[in-house]
Design an enzyme around this catalytic site. Structure first.
Site, PDB file in Angstrom:
ATOM      1  N   ASP A  31       0.842  -1.194   0.000  1.00 51.73           N
ATOM      2  CA  ASP A  31       0.000   0.000   0.000  1.00 51.73           C
ATOM      3  C   ASP A  31       0.876   1.243   0.000  1.00 51.73           C
ATOM      4  OD1 ASP A  31      -2.340   1.403  -0.112  1.00 51.73           O
ATOM      5  OD2 ASP A  31      -3.220   0.495   1.683  1.00 51.73           O
ATOM      6  N   THR A  72       1.663   3.026 -13.589  1.00 49.46           N
ATOM      7  CA  THR A  72       1.619   4.335 -12.938  1.00 49.46           C
ATOM      8  C   THR A  72       2.109   5.397 -13.906  1.00 49.46           C
ATOM      9  OG1 THR A  72       2.126   3.273 -10.827  1.00 49.46           O
ATOM     10  CG2 THR A  72       2.380   5.662 -10.926  1.00 49.46           C
ATOM     11  N   ALA A  96       3.221   1.059 -19.849  1.00 51.72           N
ATOM     12  CA  ALA A  96       2.188   1.549 -20.760  1.00 51.72           C
ATOM     13  C   ALA A  96       1.386   2.610 -20.034  1.00 51.72           C
ATOM     14  CB  ALA A  96       1.268   0.415 -21.228  1.00 51.72           C
ATOM     15  N   SER A  97       1.020   3.651 -20.746  1.00 52.36           N
ATOM     16  CA  SER A  97       0.159   4.670 -20.147  1.00 52.36           C
ATOM     17  C   SER A  97      -1.248   4.135 -19.934  1.00 52.36           C
ATOM     18  CB  SER A  97       0.121   5.914 -21.040  1.00 52.36           C
ATOM     19  OG  SER A  97      -0.356   5.593 -22.333  1.00 52.36           O
ATOM     20  N   ASN A  98      -1.578   3.069 -20.663  1.00 55.13           N
ATOM     21  CA  ASN A  98      -2.908   2.468 -20.533  1.00 55.13           C
ATOM     22  C   ASN A  98      -2.811   1.014 -20.989  1.00 55.13           C
ATOM     23  OD1 ASN A  98      -5.703   1.730 -21.003  1.00 55.13           O
ATOM     24  ND2 ASN A  98      -6.189   3.910 -20.942  1.00 55.13           N
ATOM     25  N   TYR A  99      -3.265   0.089 -20.153  1.00 54.31           N
ATOM     26  CA  TYR A  99      -3.156  -1.331 -20.478  1.00 54.31           C
ATOM     27  C   TYR A  99      -4.409  -1.914 -21.119  1.00 54.31           C
ATOM     28  CZ  TYR A  99       1.383  -1.760 -18.374  1.00 54.31           C
ATOM     29  OH  TYR A  99       2.735  -1.624 -18.131  1.00 54.31           O
ATOM     30  N   HIS A 131     -11.321  12.043 -16.607  1.00 51.32           N
ATOM     31  CA  HIS A 131     -11.061  10.990 -15.630  1.00 51.32           C
ATOM     32  C   HIS A 131     -11.743  11.310 -14.303  1.00 51.32           C
ATOM     33  CE1 HIS A 131      -7.817   9.520 -18.307  1.00 51.32           C
ATOM     34  NE2 HIS A 131      -8.011   8.381 -17.666  1.00 51.32           N
ATOM     35  N   LYS A 135      -7.726  11.008  -9.877  1.00 48.90           N
ATOM     36  CA  LYS A 135      -6.530  10.892 -10.723  1.00 48.90           C
ATOM     37  C   LYS A 135      -5.612  12.073 -10.448  1.00 48.90           C
ATOM     38  CE  LYS A 135      -4.890   9.950 -15.378  1.00 48.90           C
ATOM     39  NZ  LYS A 135      -4.039   8.848 -14.889  1.00 48.90           N
ATOM     40  N   THR A 142      -2.413   8.490 -21.067  1.00 47.06           N
ATOM     41  CA  THR A 142      -3.054   8.051 -22.303  1.00 47.06           C
ATOM     42  C   THR A 142      -3.177   9.204 -23.288  1.00 47.06           C
ATOM     43  OG1 THR A 142      -4.295   6.382 -21.081  1.00 47.06           O
ATOM     44  CG2 THR A 142      -5.138   6.985 -23.252  1.00 47.06           C
TER      45      THR A 142
END
Length: 232
Positions: A31, A72, A96-99, A131, A135, A142
C-alpha cells in the site's frame, strides 16, 4: 504465477480479482504507506501506485530480479534513467500509459488517422480526456501517448495543457466523479469535424490488460510495450 501488487488502491484490488480468477497467486500487496517489502516470493510485479513511489518500486524490482509491469503515470521525467537501469540489471520491464486492450488498438487507429490527415489543410487538432477526480496527474498518460502518436505522423512539435498553438496540440483535461476514462481526438475545420473516441465503462479492461502483460513478461528480460504483448 506469483504476483506482487505494488499499489493496492482501486486498480490494485481489481487486478487482484482478475489475477486470482485466472489462477494466479498474490504473494505481496504494497500500500502507499509501506516503505519496505520483500519481493523474494514474486515471479512478476504489477505497479499501479502513485507517481512519487513508482520509480522506487521499479528500481526495487530490478534489484530483486523481478520483472515489472508499470501502469503508474506521472513519473516519466525519470524514464530514461529507468530504462538504463533495466538494461544494466538485465531486468524485465513493460510500461504503458494504458493497459486496456481496446485503448492500445485506439492508439494504432490514432496514428493511422494522423498520417492520413497530415497532408490535408484546414484542420485543427485537439485532444480531450476525462477521468475521475482521484486521478493525480493531468493530462493523463493516455492523452500524452495519443499526442505523441499524432506528433510522430504530422508537423506538430509538441502538446500543451489546455491551450495549444499552430505547432502544439492542446490537451484539455477534465476531472469528474466516477469516470474511469474517456479520450477524444478531434480534427476540426470550417466545414466538418472528424472525431475518434474511446470510452472506458469500468476498470476491468485496464486491469485485464495489466495481468495479460504480466503473464507475457514473466521470465523475460528487456524493455517492452503493449505492442509487443499484443503482437501489433
Amino acid at each position: 504465477m506469483n504476483i506482487a501488487l505494488l499499489g493496492y488502491g482501486r486498480m490494485g484490488k481489481t487486478i487482484e480479482k482478475i489475477a486470482t480468477d485466472r489462477g494466479h497467486t498474490i504473494v505481496l500487496k504494497v500500500d502507499k504507506d509501506d516503505k519496505e517489502y520483500d519481493l523474494s516470493a514474486a515471479d512478476v510485479a504489477i505497479d499501479f501506485s502513485i507517481p512519487s513511489a513508482a520509480v522506487e518500486n521499479i528500481t526495487n524490482c530490478f534489484n530483486a530480479g523481478v520483472p515489472i509491469v508499470s501502469g503508474t503515470t506521472g513519473w516519466l521525467d525519470h524514464y530514461d534513467h529507468i530504462i538504463s537501469l533495466c538494461n544494466a540489471k538485465k531486468g524485465g520491464f513493460i510500461y504503458a500509459s494504458n493497459y486496456s486492450l481496446g485503448v492500445n488498438l485506439f492508439f494504432e487507429l490514432n496514428k493511422k488517422l494522423a498520417k492520413m490527415m497530415s497532408p490535408i489543410e484546414g484542420y485543427d487538432i485537439h485532444i480531450e480526456e476525462i477521468h475521475h477526480t482521484q486521478k493525480l496527474d493531468a493530462p493523463s498518460g493516455t492523452a500524452i501517448t495519443l499526442a505523441e502518436g499524432i506528433i510522430e505522423n504530422t508537423d506538430k512539435n509538441g502538446w500543451q495543457l489546455d491551450k495549444g498553438d499552430e505547432k502544439n496540440i492542446p490537451i484539455v483535461a477534465k476531472r469528474i466523479e466516477n469516470i474511469p476514462g474517456t479520450h477524444t481526438v478531434t480534427y476540426t475545420s470550417q466545414v466538418d469535424d472528424i472525431e475518434i473516441k474511446h470510452t472506458a465503462h469500468n476498470r476491468q479492461g485496464f486491469a485485464l490488460g495489466a495481468v495479460v502483460a504480466a503473464e507475457w513478461l514473466c521470465g523475460k528480460t528487456g524493455v517492452f510495450d503493449m505492442k509487443d504483448v499484443l503482437g501489433l
